[in-house]
Scaffold this motif. Structure first.
Motif, PDB file in Angstrom:
ATOM      1  N   SER A  66       0.807  -1.220   0.000  1.00 14.91           N
ATOM      2  CA  SER A  66       0.000   0.000   0.000  1.00 14.91           C
ATOM      3  C   SER A  66       0.839   1.268   0.000  1.00 14.91           C
ATOM      4  CB  SER A  66      -0.912   0.020   1.232  1.00 14.91           C
ATOM      5  OG  SER A  66      -0.160   0.247   2.412  1.00 14.91           O
ATOM      6  N   GLN A 105       0.697  -8.373  -7.260  1.00 14.83           N
ATOM      7  CA  GLN A 105      -0.234  -7.821  -6.284  1.00 14.83           C
ATOM      8  C   GLN A 105      -1.662  -8.095  -6.721  1.00 14.83           C
ATOM      9  OE1 GLN A 105       2.259  -3.824  -5.023  1.00 14.83           O
ATOM     10  NE2 GLN A 105       0.115  -3.981  -4.430  1.00 14.83           N
ATOM     11  N   PRO A 106      -2.584  -8.240  -5.751  1.00 17.88           N
ATOM     12  CA  PRO A 106      -3.992  -8.419  -6.109  1.00 17.88           C
ATOM     13  C   PRO A 106      -4.510  -7.185  -6.846  1.00 17.88           C
ATOM     14  CG  PRO A 106      -3.598  -8.933  -3.780  1.00 17.88           C
ATOM     15  CD  PRO A 106      -2.361  -8.278  -4.294  1.00 17.88           C
ATOM     16  N   ARG A 107      -5.361  -7.432  -7.834  1.00 16.35           N
ATOM     17  CA  ARG A 107      -6.013  -6.333  -8.550  1.00 16.35           C
ATOM     18  C   ARG A 107      -7.329  -5.993  -7.849  1.00 16.35           C
ATOM     19  NH1 ARG A 107      -1.170  -7.832 -10.551  1.00 16.35           N
ATOM     20  NH2 ARG A 107      -0.784  -7.010 -12.637  1.00 16.35           N
ATOM     21  N   SER A 108      -7.685  -4.734  -7.877  1.00 19.64           N
ATOM     22  CA  SER A 108      -8.942  -4.308  -7.263  1.00 19.64           C
ATOM     23  C   SER A 108     -10.107  -4.586  -8.208  1.00 19.64           C
ATOM     24  CB  SER A 108      -8.891  -2.811  -6.947  1.00 19.64           C
ATOM     25  OG  SER A 108      -8.868  -2.057  -8.146  1.00 19.64           O
ATOM     26  N   ALA A 109     -11.322  -4.610  -7.638  1.00 16.78           N
ATOM     27  CA  ALA A 109     -12.513  -4.803  -8.469  1.00 16.78           C
ATOM     28  C   ALA A 109     -12.695  -3.656  -9.449  1.00 16.78           C
ATOM     29  CB  ALA A 109     -13.746  -4.938  -7.572  1.00 16.78           C
ATOM     30  N   GLU A 110     -12.202  -2.463  -9.068  1.00 11.65           N
ATOM     31  CA  GLU A 110     -12.337  -1.287  -9.936  1.00 11.65           C
ATOM     32  C   GLU A 110     -11.359  -1.323 -11.104  1.00 11.65           C
ATOM     33  OE1 GLU A 110     -11.774  -1.081  -6.604  1.00 11.65           O
ATOM     34  OE2 GLU A 110     -13.902  -0.847  -6.070  1.00 11.65           O
ATOM     35  N   ALA A 111     -10.227  -2.011 -10.932  1.00 10.93           N
ATOM     36  CA  ALA A 111      -9.215  -2.055 -12.000  1.00 10.93           C
ATOM     37  C   ALA A 111      -8.655  -3.473 -12.109  1.00 10.93           C
ATOM     38  CB  ALA A 111      -8.100  -1.057 -11.714  1.00 10.93           C
ATOM     39  N   PRO A 112      -9.485  -4.416 -12.551  1.00 11.90           N
ATOM     40  CA  PRO A 112      -9.052  -5.819 -12.561  1.00 11.90           C
ATOM     41  C   PRO A 112      -7.923  -6.109 -13.538  1.00 11.90           C
ATOM     42  CG  PRO A 112     -11.148  -5.564 -13.701  1.00 11.90           C
ATOM     43  CD  PRO A 112     -10.852  -4.254 -13.049  1.00 11.90           C
ATOM     44  N   ILE A 151      -0.094  -0.249 -10.536  1.00  6.20           N
ATOM     45  CA  ILE A 151      -0.377  -0.420  -9.109  1.00  6.20           C
ATOM     46  C   ILE A 151       0.776   0.102  -8.259  1.00  6.20           C
ATOM     47  CG2 ILE A 151      -0.762  -2.135  -7.291  1.00  6.20           C
ATOM     48  CD1 ILE A 151      -2.102  -3.898  -9.416  1.00  6.20           C
ATOM     49  N   LYS A 170      -8.131 -19.121  -2.470  1.00 15.27           N
ATOM     50  CA  LYS A 170      -7.556 -17.840  -2.901  1.00 15.27           C
ATOM     51  C   LYS A 170      -7.178 -17.914  -4.380  1.00 15.27           C
ATOM     52  CE  LYS A 170      -5.638 -16.678   1.660  1.00 15.27           C
ATOM     53  NZ  LYS A 170      -4.389 -16.372   2.416  1.00 15.27           N
TER      54      LYS A 170
END
Length: 362
Positions: free
Chosen positions: A182, A202-209, A216, A271
């Motif tokens: 972060s 890193q995991p992608r957010s739902a807003e920017a898959p 990121i 996961k």
């Protein structure tokens, strides 16, 4: 009247990027064999000019990482190497006694002739915290307390009761790194003057898959640099997944096996990163992997604009995890062809220090 010509001020030399090798000790073998194989990989990396080698700490779950005691393993490596820097990437500090970490690191750094780098982080596997009698929801608060204790001990400040650690570890304050996903965590690391450790994926957010890893991580670097004290040189490690081979088809075949194995494991623990039966191109993208021949991976890495902003590029073969012979060849090709194409150059030879106590024992 003539005036003497004034030469322009010399341009500051661009700092040399450092090249690192990283392992979570995931080779398909027993624990003892994993340790032997990775020790051989790191010796091979040193022989080919790598600047640093890093190992991760994981408790209990051998498919996530095979090493619960990184400082013990690095002491073993310190006896087998002379030049390469040895780092933890990372120690899960909330699960440790900070004073014991401070003491062990100080002793190891002396035995290794000042080659230790200490990366720390909060950790993320809830079950590990449960086994230690801790609540994973409290890991950030615990980490903050433990990190403050670690700094105080290395700085030589009196501890509760008035004691100070021996041997002293003040030199390690400038070799402390924090791992984070972060911008907030990066700002904390920067404000403290620590190094920043960026993950290989890193995991992608739902807003920017479909965001790229660079998209990121650029804001994370921005936050770190904005918080860094004026005049202090940034220290930023970017870890990246890389497997390079002489033959593209063989590289893709081995990557296919390893990435599907990883995808199946992630799915089994709830996961999922990508379906295990997805096309190979989707697996490579999901794991942010760089796979192929020298030309393939150089082109792929050049598209990652994060790497232009870091001080250290650290490569790992996870989650492809090919056999040992192919890992060693990938290390060779990385040092001799891939890294030079990205601007890395080997450090000039320096005076070899006297053997450390560990080297003498070895």
């Amino acid at each position: 009247m003539t005036h003497p010509q004034i030469s322009p001020p010399p341009q500051a030399a661009t700092p040399r990027k450092r090249l690192g090798f990283f392992s979570r000790l995931l080779d398909e073998a027993s624990a003892a064999e994993r340790y032997r194989l990775v020790a051989a990989q790191i010796r091979h990396a040193e022989a080919h000019g790598f600047d640093s080698a890093w190992v991760a700490q994981h408790h209990f779950h051998e498919h996530e990482g095979g090493l619960p005691a990184p400082l013990v393993f690095l002491a073993y490596l310190a006896a087998q190497t002379k030049r390469i820097r040895l780092g933890t990437g990372i120690i899960t500090l909330p699960l440790e006694n900070a004073l014991r970490v401070a003491e062990d690191a100080a002793v190891l750094d002396l035995l290794a002739n000042g080659r230790l780098e200490v990366g720390v982080g909060t950790g993320g596997t809830p079950a590990s915290f449960t086994a230690f009698g801790l609540d994973s929801e409290q890991r950030r608060e615990i980490f903050s307390t433990q990190l403050a204790t670690l700094r105080r001990a290395w700085a030589g400040q009196p501890l509760a009761g008035g004691d100070r650690i021996y041997p002293a570890g003040k030199q390690l304050l400038g070799r402390l790194w924090q791992a984070t996903f972060s911008a907030h965590g990066a700002a904390l690391a920067g404000a403290a003057g620590d190094g920043l450790m960026l993950s290989r994926t890193q995991p992608r957010s739902a807003e920017a898959p479909h965001a790229t890893l660079a998209e990121i991580q650029h804001p994370i670097i921005d936050a770190y640099l904005a918080a860094l004290p004026a005049g202090q040189a940034p220290r930023i490690v970017a870890s990246r997944s890389l497997f390079v081979a002489d033959d593209r088809a063989e590289a893709l075949r081995l990557a296919d096996l390893g990435l599907r194995r990883s995808a199946a494991r992630h799915a089994a623990i709830g996961k999922p990163m990508v379906a295990p039966d997805a096309p190979l191109s989707q697996l490579i993208a999901a794991y942010d992997a760089h796979v192929g021949t020298v030309d393939d991976v150089v082109a792929s890495l050049r598209a990652d604009t994060t790497l232009e902003r870091v001080s250290d590029i650290v490569f790992q073969v996870h989650s492809m995890d090919p056999p040992q012979a192919q890992i060693l060849r990938s290390i060779e090709l990385t040092a001799t062809e891939v890294a030079p194409a990205l601007g890395w150059r080997a450090a000039p030879p320096t005076h070899t220090p006297a053997d450390s106590p560990l080297e003498a024992i070895a």
